[in-house]
Enzyme design. Structure first.
Site, PDB file in Angstrom:
ATOM      1  N   GLU A 151       0.812  -1.231   0.000  1.00 42.92           N
ATOM      2  CA  GLU A 151       0.000   0.000   0.000  1.00 42.92           C
ATOM      3  C   GLU A 151       0.844   1.278   0.000  1.00 42.92           C
ATOM      4  O   GLU A 151       0.824   2.066   0.951  1.00 42.92           O
ATOM      5  CB  GLU A 151      -0.974  -0.029   1.178  1.00 42.92           C
ATOM      6  CG  GLU A 151      -1.938  -1.213   1.079  1.00 42.92           C
ATOM      7  CD  GLU A 151      -3.018  -1.221   2.149  1.00 42.92           C
ATOM      8  OE1 GLU A 151      -2.932  -0.444   3.122  1.00 42.92           O
ATOM      9  OE2 GLU A 151      -3.972  -2.015   2.006  1.00 42.92           O
ATOM     10  N   GLU A 210      -4.265  -8.804  -1.531  1.00 43.19           N
ATOM     11  CA  GLU A 210      -4.841  -8.663  -0.185  1.00 43.19           C
ATOM     12  C   GLU A 210      -6.277  -8.200  -0.225  1.00 43.19           C
ATOM     13  O   GLU A 210      -6.654  -7.322  -0.997  1.00 43.19           O
ATOM     14  CB  GLU A 210      -4.037  -7.668   0.657  1.00 43.19           C
ATOM     15  CG  GLU A 210      -4.523  -7.570   2.099  1.00 43.19           C
ATOM     16  CD  GLU A 210      -3.818  -6.493   2.905  1.00 43.19           C
ATOM     17  OE1 GLU A 210      -2.570  -6.405   2.807  1.00 43.19           O
ATOM     18  OE2 GLU A 210      -4.491  -5.751   3.628  1.00 43.19           O
TER      19      GLU A 210
END
Length: 482
Positions: free
Chosen positions: A231, A333
């Site tokens: 991220e 994810e």
């Protein structure tokens, strides 16, 4: 005039023709095939074998009939696998289980026959939010990395990964991701709350990945690949680090890519590893640079773009696949956020998985990786209070495993779609049904069907001139194997 050996020429010609015929893909026919149906519903059926059907002759379907059309001769991407992440949190909870519950857990996820056959494992390079605390593998300030060791992971995480690998088998893909460099390498001097990697530590941080992978492989855990950064556009209250597209491109091109290639060989490097919303821009920047692109196996993505209130942006996955067909796309994810013990059996949580798996695979995804494989009854442990759902939870007071709807929805794919399967053309005639189809290496087909409506739906599965008829419960999911 030069003379030719006619016999040798004919032998060579025949050999060439045989080779061409040998690589020609077999034509799939549904005629005479038997279909086994597995069903999960919100009442009592959980990956239950519910029907055995036989294909029969099909005629032109009517507009009033609901159909799923599968064309096995039209194949697309190969499937790497389906699985989830073994985090510190998962391993710490696992260690609290009785030996009987531990065996049940390993079987439930990683056994291909008795469980749902996970074939991908993701794990973290030192700590993430799903750890009991922040830590690294070196002493703070050790620029030389001489103090590097993975002793922390040997207590909980490594033993669980080894058990999972032993049960899942050699086709398992294990990849790794960092959440943050050590604090001294960042401009905010903090592993948490974003910040950026200082340029003077680019090479040191690239070396750190290599040391981690080498240490894990020395322990007998082959690492398939790594992502650059988890991220990279999110400033989180937990471990996080920000890279613009250009910064990730340059770090990959000038440091991480060459270092991994030199020290580790052909490990796969995944870029982005964040939500679907900005994935197209990241792909454009990194893949348009040939020197950076050559190190990128492909792109990872998550499903949390809905944080802003919108819907999942499945179309962005398709657009990246269309624009860069030589690169791979992998779901790295996803989990259901905002943990609530009273919603452990919320059916919509499972449906979110089914919807994403079908759309992501249909849009070109090669592998699909859930987040934590196991959490406790509080949705943790998590050192910053970011508690979430996982497909399996453990009640540490009773020692029992809690199976959520998400486990069964994932299982409708992971149990029947094997590594190296190929996605095949599959379409539905009514919007209340979602479907994806795959052909495994052994020639077995698997069609997953999901009913998004409240009522049961009667439908036909049509392959060429053959069909079977079946009924799927409201909000149910089925896998047809044939």
């Amino acid at each position: 005039m030069k003379k030719y050996n006619v016999s040798a020429f004919l032998l060579l010609l025949c050999g060439t023709m045989w080779a061409q015929q040998a690589v020609k893909p077999a034509t799939y026919s549904a005629k005479g095939k038997q279909v086994t149906v597995y069903t999960t519903d919100s009442i009592s059926k959980k990956l239950a074998k519910t029907n055995n059907l036989s294909f029969s002759a099909s005629k032109q379907p009517l507009e009033t009939e609901i159909s799923i059309f599968v064309e096995p001769q039209k194949t697309f991407q190969s499937i790497l696998g389906i699985g989830g992440a073994i985090t510190d949190a998962s391993a710490e909870v696992f260690a609290k289980l009785t030996p009987e519950a531990q065996k049940e857990f390993i079987t439930a996820y990683y056994d291909k026959d008795k469980g749902i056959g996970y074939s991908i494992i993701r794990t973290t390079i030192h700590s993430s939010d799903f750890s009991s605390g922040s830590y690294t593998y070196i002493k703070e300030g050790d620029k030389s990395l001489k103090s590097f060791n993975i002793d922390h992971d040997k207590k909980f995480r490594i033993p669980l990964i080894k058990q999972a690998l032993k049960t899942a088998g050699k086709t398992t893909t294990l990849f790794v991701s960092p959440w943050s460099p050590p604090a001294f390498m960042k401009d905010n001097n903090n592993m948490l709350k974003g910040g950026k990697l200082l340029p003077e530590y680019y090479q040191t941080w690239a070396n750190y990945y290599v040391k981690f992978i080498q240490a894990y492989e020395k322990e007998g855990m082959p690492i398939w690949g790594l992502s650059v950064q988890n991220e990279p556009m999110a400033t989180q209250t937990w471990e996080s680090c920000i890279y613009t597209a250009e910064e990730e491109r340059d770090f990959l091109k000038n440091y991480l890519g060459p270092t991994v290639r030199k020290e580790l060989g052909d490990k796969k490097i995944i870029v982005w590893d964040h939500n679907r919303d900005l994935m197209n821009q990241r792909a454009n920047v990194i893949y348009s640079d040939p020197e950076a692109s050559k190190y990128a196996w492909g792109m990872g993505f998550h499903w949390y773009e809905t944080w802003a209130g919108g819907k999942p942006m499945f179309q962005n996955v398709q657009k990246v696949a269309e624009a860069y067909p030589d690169k791979h796309i992998m779901f790295t994810e996803g989990c259901v956020e905002k943990y609530d013990y009273n919603k452990l059996q919320l059916w919509a949580n499972g449906e979110r998985y089914g919807e994403s798996l079908i759309n992501d695979f249909n849009n070109g995804t090669t592998g699909w990786t859930d987040w934590n494989v196991l959490l406790d009854e509080k949705g943790g442990p998590n050192h910053v209070g970011n508690f979430c759902f996982s497909p399996l939870h453990a009640d540490t007071k009773t020692g029992k495993l809690i199976y959520t709807p998400s486990y069964y929805f994932i299982g409708h794919f992971s149990k029947f779609v094997q590594p190296e399967a190929k996605r095949v053309s599959s379409a539905v005639s009514r919007s209340q049904l979602l479907s994806a189809s795959f052909i495994n290496k052994d020639g077995k087909m698997a069609t997953v069907v999901m009913n998004t409506s409240d009522a049961p739906v009667n439908y036909m599965l049509i392959i060429g001139t053959e069909k079977v008829s079946e009924t799927i419960p409201g909000h149910g999911i089925q896998t047809l194997v044939y």
